[in-house]
Write a protein that holds these residues in place. Structure first.
Motif, PDB file in Angstrom:
ATOM      1  N   LEU A  55       1.696 -24.490  -6.253  1.00  0.00           N
ATOM      2  CA  LEU A  55       2.534 -23.305  -5.763  1.00  0.00           C
ATOM      3  C   LEU A  55       1.975 -22.058  -6.675  1.00  0.00           C
ATOM      4  CD1 LEU A  55       5.851 -25.130  -6.219  1.00  0.00           C
ATOM      5  CD2 LEU A  55       4.409 -25.031  -4.067  1.00  0.00           C
ATOM      6  N   HIS A  56       0.939 -22.108  -7.109  1.00  0.00           N
ATOM      7  CA  HIS A  56       0.446 -20.481  -7.749  1.00  0.00           C
ATOM      8  C   HIS A  56      -0.008 -20.190  -6.695  1.00  0.00           C
ATOM      9  CE1 HIS A  56       0.479 -22.866 -11.987  1.00  0.00           C
ATOM     10  NE2 HIS A  56       1.483 -22.713 -11.599  1.00  0.00           N
ATOM     11  N   THR A  57       0.474 -19.564  -5.830  1.00  0.00           N
ATOM     12  CA  THR A  57       0.184 -18.618  -4.651  1.00  0.00           C
ATOM     13  C   THR A  57       1.052 -17.544  -4.613  1.00  0.00           C
ATOM     14  OG1 THR A  57       1.646 -19.810  -3.065  1.00  0.00           O
ATOM     15  CG2 THR A  57      -0.919 -20.594  -3.446  1.00  0.00           C
ATOM     16  N   PRO A  58       0.714 -16.191  -3.850  1.00  0.00           N
ATOM     17  CA  PRO A  58       1.543 -15.099  -3.866  1.00  0.00           C
ATOM     18  C   PRO A  58       2.774 -15.348  -3.157  1.00  0.00           C
ATOM     19  CG  PRO A  58      -0.572 -14.804  -3.009  1.00  0.00           C
ATOM     20  CD  PRO A  58      -0.760 -16.058  -3.396  1.00  0.00           C
ATOM     21  N   MET A  59       3.068 -16.312  -2.241  1.00  0.00           N
ATOM     22  CA  MET A  59       4.281 -16.552  -1.523  1.00  0.00           C
ATOM     23  C   MET A  59       5.419 -16.772  -2.749  1.00  0.00           C
ATOM     24  SD  MET A  59       5.303 -18.884   1.725  1.00  0.00           S
ATOM     25  CE  MET A  59       4.992 -20.677   0.825  1.00  0.00           C
ATOM     26  N   TYR A  60       4.796 -18.245  -3.416  1.00  0.00           N
ATOM     27  CA  TYR A  60       5.667 -18.823  -4.381  1.00  0.00           C
ATOM     28  C   TYR A  60       5.886 -17.641  -5.651  1.00  0.00           C
ATOM     29  CZ  TYR A  60       5.304 -22.664  -1.483  1.00  0.00           C
ATOM     30  OH  TYR A  60       5.188 -23.390  -0.511  1.00  0.00           O
ATOM     31  N   PHE A  61       4.955 -17.050  -5.953  1.00  0.00           N
ATOM     32  CA  PHE A  61       4.978 -15.955  -7.040  1.00  0.00           C
ATOM     33  C   PHE A  61       6.278 -15.183  -6.770  1.00  0.00           C
ATOM     34  CE2 PHE A  61       4.137 -11.695  -8.184  1.00  0.00           C
ATOM     35  CZ  PHE A  61       4.142 -11.642  -9.629  1.00  0.00           C
ATOM     36  N   PHE A  62       6.000 -14.623  -5.588  1.00  0.00           N
ATOM     37  CA  PHE A  62       7.303 -13.759  -5.080  1.00  0.00           C
ATOM     38  C   PHE A  62       8.535 -14.405  -4.922  1.00  0.00           C
ATOM     39  CE2 PHE A  62       3.826 -11.211  -2.991  1.00  0.00           C
ATOM     40  CZ  PHE A  62       3.757 -10.217  -4.046  1.00  0.00           C
ATOM     41  N   SER A  64       9.671 -16.914  -6.808  1.00  0.00           N
ATOM     42  CA  SER A  64      10.194 -17.288  -8.053  1.00  0.00           C
ATOM     43  C   SER A  64      10.739 -16.029  -8.694  1.00  0.00           C
ATOM     44  CB  SER A  64       9.015 -17.823  -9.008  1.00  0.00           C
ATOM     45  OG  SER A  64       8.178 -16.963  -9.169  1.00  0.00           O
ATOM     46  N   ASN A  65      10.402 -14.847  -8.281  1.00  0.00           N
ATOM     47  CA  ASN A  65      10.815 -13.739  -8.688  1.00  0.00           C
ATOM     48  C   ASN A  65      12.152 -13.398  -8.100  1.00  0.00           C
ATOM     49  OD1 ASN A  65       8.603 -12.937 -10.403  1.00  0.00           O
ATOM     50  ND2 ASN A  65       7.713 -11.692  -8.780  1.00  0.00           N
ATOM     51  N   LEU A  66      12.203 -13.611  -6.801  1.00  0.00           N
ATOM     52  CA  LEU A  66      13.420 -13.383  -6.188  1.00  0.00           C
ATOM     53  C   LEU A  66      14.632 -14.452  -6.765  1.00  0.00           C
ATOM     54  CD1 LEU A  66      14.882 -12.422  -3.406  1.00  0.00           C
ATOM     55  CD2 LEU A  66      14.048 -14.403  -2.188  1.00  0.00           C
ATOM     56  N   MET A 136      -4.147 -10.298  -1.252  1.00  0.00           N
ATOM     57  CA  MET A 136      -2.897 -10.561  -1.818  1.00  0.00           C
ATOM     58  C   MET A 136      -3.395 -11.079  -3.214  1.00  0.00           C
ATOM     59  SD  MET A 136      -0.513  -9.444  -0.189  1.00  0.00           S
ATOM     60  CE  MET A 136       0.865  -9.954  -1.169  1.00  0.00           C
ATOM     61  N   ASN A 137      -4.260 -10.618  -4.026  1.00  0.00           N
ATOM     62  CA  ASN A 137      -4.699 -11.263  -5.203  1.00  0.00           C
ATOM     63  C   ASN A 137      -3.561 -10.645  -6.353  1.00  0.00           C
ATOM     64  OD1 ASN A 137      -5.227  -8.274  -6.514  1.00  0.00           O
ATOM     65  ND2 ASN A 137      -6.489  -7.969  -4.708  1.00  0.00           N
ATOM     66  N   PRO A 138      -3.692 -11.406  -7.519  1.00  0.00           N
ATOM     67  CA  PRO A 138      -2.783 -11.404  -8.452  1.00  0.00           C
ATOM     68  C   PRO A 138      -2.315 -10.010  -9.138  1.00  0.00           C
ATOM     69  CG  PRO A 138      -4.450 -13.176  -9.025  1.00  0.00           C
ATOM     70  CD  PRO A 138      -4.857 -12.524  -7.775  1.00  0.00           C
ATOM     71  N   GLN A 139      -3.391  -8.912  -8.947  1.00  0.00           N
ATOM     72  CA  GLN A 139      -3.259  -7.759  -9.501  1.00  0.00           C
ATOM     73  C   GLN A 139      -2.555  -7.114  -8.406  1.00  0.00           C
ATOM     74  OE1 GLN A 139      -6.250  -9.136  -9.165  1.00  0.00           O
ATOM     75  NE2 GLN A 139      -6.725  -9.213 -11.555  1.00  0.00           N
ATOM     76  N   LEU A 140      -2.598  -7.269  -7.008  1.00  0.00           N
ATOM     77  CA  LEU A 140      -1.706  -6.613  -6.317  1.00  0.00           C
ATOM     78  C   LEU A 140      -0.235  -7.160  -6.042  1.00  0.00           C
ATOM     79  CD1 LEU A 140      -1.305  -4.643  -3.806  1.00  0.00           C
ATOM     80  CD2 LEU A 140      -2.161  -6.487  -2.074  1.00  0.00           C
ATOM     81  N   CYS A 141      -0.240  -8.571  -6.134  1.00  0.00           N
ATOM     82  CA  CYS A 141       1.163  -9.074  -6.366  1.00  0.00           C
ATOM     83  C   CYS A 141       2.064  -8.515  -7.505  1.00  0.00           C
ATOM     84  CB  CYS A 141       1.084 -10.516  -6.552  1.00  0.00           C
ATOM     85  SG  CYS A 141       0.525 -11.352  -4.782  1.00  0.00           S
ATOM     86  N   ALA A 142       1.414  -8.485  -8.862  1.00  0.00           N
ATOM     87  CA  ALA A 142       1.962  -7.863  -9.852  1.00  0.00           C
ATOM     88  C   ALA A 142       2.130  -6.275  -9.533  1.00  0.00           C
ATOM     89  CB  ALA A 142       1.040  -7.935 -11.293  1.00  0.00           C
ATOM     90  N   LEU A 143       1.526  -5.596  -9.131  1.00  0.00           N
ATOM     91  CA  LEU A 143       1.699  -4.183  -8.908  1.00  0.00           C
ATOM     92  C   LEU A 143       2.905  -4.104  -7.866  1.00  0.00           C
ATOM     93  CD1 LEU A 143       1.124  -1.280  -9.252  1.00  0.00           C
ATOM     94  CD2 LEU A 143      -0.595  -1.553  -6.912  1.00  0.00           C
ATOM     95  N   LEU A 144       3.116  -4.948  -6.968  1.00  0.00           N
ATOM     96  CA  LEU A 144       4.136  -4.689  -5.762  1.00  0.00           C
ATOM     97  C   LEU A 144       5.409  -5.016  -6.353  1.00  0.00           C
ATOM     98  CD1 LEU A 144       2.533  -6.288  -2.836  1.00  0.00           C
ATOM     99  CD2 LEU A 144       3.095  -3.902  -3.265  1.00  0.00           C
ATOM    100  N   SER A 145       5.341  -6.157  -7.509  1.00  0.00           N
ATOM    101  CA  SER A 145       6.715  -6.558  -8.135  1.00  0.00           C
ATOM    102  C   SER A 145       6.839  -5.248  -9.114  1.00  0.00           C
ATOM    103  CB  SER A 145       6.377  -7.887  -8.983  1.00  0.00           C
ATOM    104  OG  SER A 145       6.134  -8.884  -8.037  1.00  0.00           O
ATOM    105  N   LEU A 146       5.947  -4.797  -9.855  1.00  0.00           N
ATOM    106  CA  LEU A 146       6.301  -3.657 -10.718  1.00  0.00           C
ATOM    107  C   LEU A 146       6.882  -2.566  -9.870  1.00  0.00           C
ATOM    108  CD1 LEU A 146       3.605  -3.982 -13.240  1.00  0.00           C
ATOM    109  CD2 LEU A 146       6.008  -4.439 -13.746  1.00  0.00           C
ATOM    110  N   VAL A 147       6.244  -2.167  -8.774  1.00  0.00           N
ATOM    111  CA  VAL A 147       6.745  -0.991  -8.116  1.00  0.00           C
ATOM    112  C   VAL A 147       8.282  -1.076  -7.764  1.00  0.00           C
ATOM    113  CG1 VAL A 147       6.463   0.343  -6.018  1.00  0.00           C
ATOM    114  CG2 VAL A 147       4.519  -0.404  -7.396  1.00  0.00           C
ATOM    115  N   SER A 148       8.508  -2.499  -7.416  1.00  0.00           N
ATOM    116  CA  SER A 148       9.786  -2.859  -6.659  1.00  0.00           C
ATOM    117  C   SER A 148      10.953  -2.589  -7.995  1.00  0.00           C
ATOM    118  CB  SER A 148       9.818  -4.346  -6.365  1.00  0.00           C
ATOM    119  OG  SER A 148       8.824  -4.588  -5.206  1.00  0.00           O
ATOM    120  N   LEU A 149      10.281  -2.998  -9.027  1.00  0.00           N
ATOM    121  CA  LEU A 149      11.450  -3.036 -10.119  1.00  0.00           C
ATOM    122  C   LEU A 149      11.784  -1.502 -10.685  1.00  0.00           C
ATOM    123  CD1 LEU A 149      12.852  -4.153 -12.678  1.00  0.00           C
ATOM    124  CD2 LEU A 149      10.920  -4.415 -13.979  1.00  0.00           C
TER     125      LEU A 149
END
Length: 312
Positions: A55-62, A64-66, A136-149
């Protein structure tokens, strides 16, 4: 003398379901059950995502954030409501009300942004599968989460600062069981024109962008899936975004339900029930939607439960 901008009021009254006090023991049990289910379900999603490498993929990363945001959103309103029912007190201090309103808007906005980001993630997975993990690399996923926050914090802070400039006179009763921006503006005795303009502008810009982004993503998904020749391939592609689409429909459906119920009825009970559907139900059923419709998640949850049992 006009109303002063005096915020030294002791607090507000959260009416909630106070019209029917005989129902409060039942409501306490119901809301406590829903809160515990929400907490345990979302915590299981987070733990399963962390513990299972599949489950260490972008879909499950988002996802778990949700789940984390859903826990925070529910915890912003429900515990105070349970305390009020148990103590037979409807009072919330002024500072506590503003703080609750801020965090409620923060996590609600973060919910909206994360659902939009998850729609984009599903779009990239289905429409560009060969380049999905590169884009959808880890850097982009983290950036999208931080921008949302960041955007959620800015919007919540803006609305909170706009409320701080308002005056409140004798009408300090809020129809809901938590401090809501619209309710505070409704009972203010000073001019709220600027507040209403800001609310509509923010809703139009950010809400419109998020809804448009979700619609655009799913439009592209449908067109891409229709090009798949086999029925099995179509079903597999749709199944990867079915859970997210269900969650989005539930979230926005309950949101619009609150809006329309408030527009057609002034009954405090109707407004309180509608707000409960918006603030509690989606957060409670989201883990079930993702776990019941997702084979990888069900397998990860099974492994997690078996691991915990073996440690006992």
């Amino acid at each position: 003398m006009g109303p002063e901008n005096d915020t030294r009021i002791s607090g507000f009254l959260l009416l909630g379901f106070s019209e029917e006090p005989e129902l409060e023991p039942f409501l306490f049990g119901l809301f406590l059950f829903m809160y515990l289910v929400t907490m345990s379900g979302n915590l299981l999603i987070i733990l399963a995502t962390i513990s299972d490498s599949i489950l260490h993929t972008p879909m499950y990363f988002f996802l778990s954030n949700l789940s984390f945001v859903d826990i925070c959103l529910t915890s912003t309103t429900v515990p105070k409501m349970l305390v009020n029912i148990q103590t037979q007190s409807k009072v919330i201090p002024y500072a506590g009300c503003i703080t609750q309103m801020y965090f409620f808007m923060l996590f609600s906005g973060l919910d909206i942004f994360l659902l939009t980001v998850m729609a984009y993630d599903r779009h990239m997975a289905i429409c560009h599968p060969l380049h999905y993990m590169v884009i959808m690399n880890p850097q982009l996923c983290a950036l999208l989460s931080l921008v949302s926050l960041f955007l959620s914090c800015v919007i919540a802070l803006l609305h909170s600062l706009m409320v701080l400039r308002l005056s409140f006179c004798t009408d300090l009763e809020i129809s809901l069981f938590f401090c809501d921006l619209a309710q505070l503006i409704k009972i203010a005795c000073s001019d709220t024109l600027i507040n209403n303009i800001v609310i509509k502008a923010v809703a139009f810009v950010f809400g419109g962008v998020c809804i448009s982004g979700i619609i655009a993503s799913y439009t592209q998904i449908v067109f891409s899936v229709l090009k798949i020749p086999s029925a099995r391939g179509k079903y597999k592609a749709f199944s990867t975004c079915g859970s997210h689409f269900t969650v989005v429909s539930l979230f926005y459906g309950s949101d619009f339900g609150v809006y329309f119920s408030s527009a057609v009825s002034d009954s405090p009970r109707t407004i309180a029930v509608a707000s409960m559907m918006y603030t509690m139900v989606p957060q409670m059923v989201n883990p079930f939607i993702y776990s019941l419709r997702n084979r990888d998640m069900k397998e990860a949850l099974r492994k997690l439960v078996e691991r915990k049992i073996s440690l006992l």
